[in-house]
Enzyme design. Sequence first.
Site, PDB file in Angstrom:
ATOM      1  N   HIS A 117       0.832  -1.193   0.000  1.00 57.37           N
ATOM      2  CA  HIS A 117       0.000   0.000   0.000  1.00 57.37           C
ATOM      3  C   HIS A 117       0.874   1.252   0.000  1.00 57.37           C
ATOM      4  CE1 HIS A 117      -2.887   3.054   1.358  1.00 57.37           C
ATOM      5  NE2 HIS A 117      -3.821   2.247   0.867  1.00 57.37           N
ATOM      6  N   GLU A 165      -4.557   1.760  -7.124  1.00 59.87           N
ATOM      7  CA  GLU A 165      -4.825   2.901  -6.257  1.00 59.87           C
ATOM      8  C   GLU A 165      -3.832   4.013  -6.574  1.00 59.87           C
ATOM      9  OE1 GLU A 165      -6.765   1.340  -2.211  1.00 59.87           O
ATOM     10  OE2 GLU A 165      -4.590   1.224  -2.212  1.00 59.87           O
TER      11      GLU A 165
END
Length: 265
Positions: A107, A179
Amino acid sequence: MPFDTTSCPRFRLGVSLKMYFGYQHTLSWCRQIADIAVRHDAIHHRMAELFVMPSYPTLPVAHDIFASTHVAIGAQDLSIHEHGAFTGEVGAPMLAELGCAYVEIGHAERRRHFGETEDSIAVKTANAIRSGLTPVLCIGESEAGDVESASRACIEQFESAVSKSPTPLSESAMILAYEPHWAIGSSQPAPHHHIAGVCHRLRQHVVDLSGVSVIYGGSAGPGLLTSIHAHSDGLFLGRFVHEPSALTTILDEVLAIHERLPRTR
């Protein structure tokens, strides 16, 4: 007539709670999500697969809460080590033993705040696969740009992450969570045409890998799946579903999408 999903795609919906909730709040939220999952046709008829990623300490109880549902659990991170004298770390074998099916890797916050590198992400991805966990590999460009440059950055991150894989990619399950870093935590997702373009190129890149799905995260919310579903396999949700009832909005959207798709009788 009953739903027949044999000719319809199944969407993947993931939720990461990050570190927003306390222990009891997390468990209360999980119970409410479990109740929705049991009752909602989109989950019941397997039009959508849902996985939830709460904080480490809640994983065993969350697993029990979701045991009688179609909801899977996952962890938000894992160690580069599998066993040994590594204080405070949690390895892939333990996550698998706890009942995790998924684990989030790479992430943007882990890269930015904790110094994760392409090499450590590749090691974590290999460890996850070795323990039978499905990596939810977060990929995305740092700054806003065009579809082509974003796609190149994502493909490079994907290829780097799987460079140490212990098994052929054709035999591995994986979710690519696109993302764009600049959209995470913003009030709006990236422009829909941008998301669709990048997800389309990612799908093309993994077209021969049947176990790899492409979903979008980064301030995802209502209406987005309707706009991009032809190019994306689902959504990675965040703060929008901190209110459990908001998940119903997304699941209703899944139903509406399926209603418009051809179905066999």
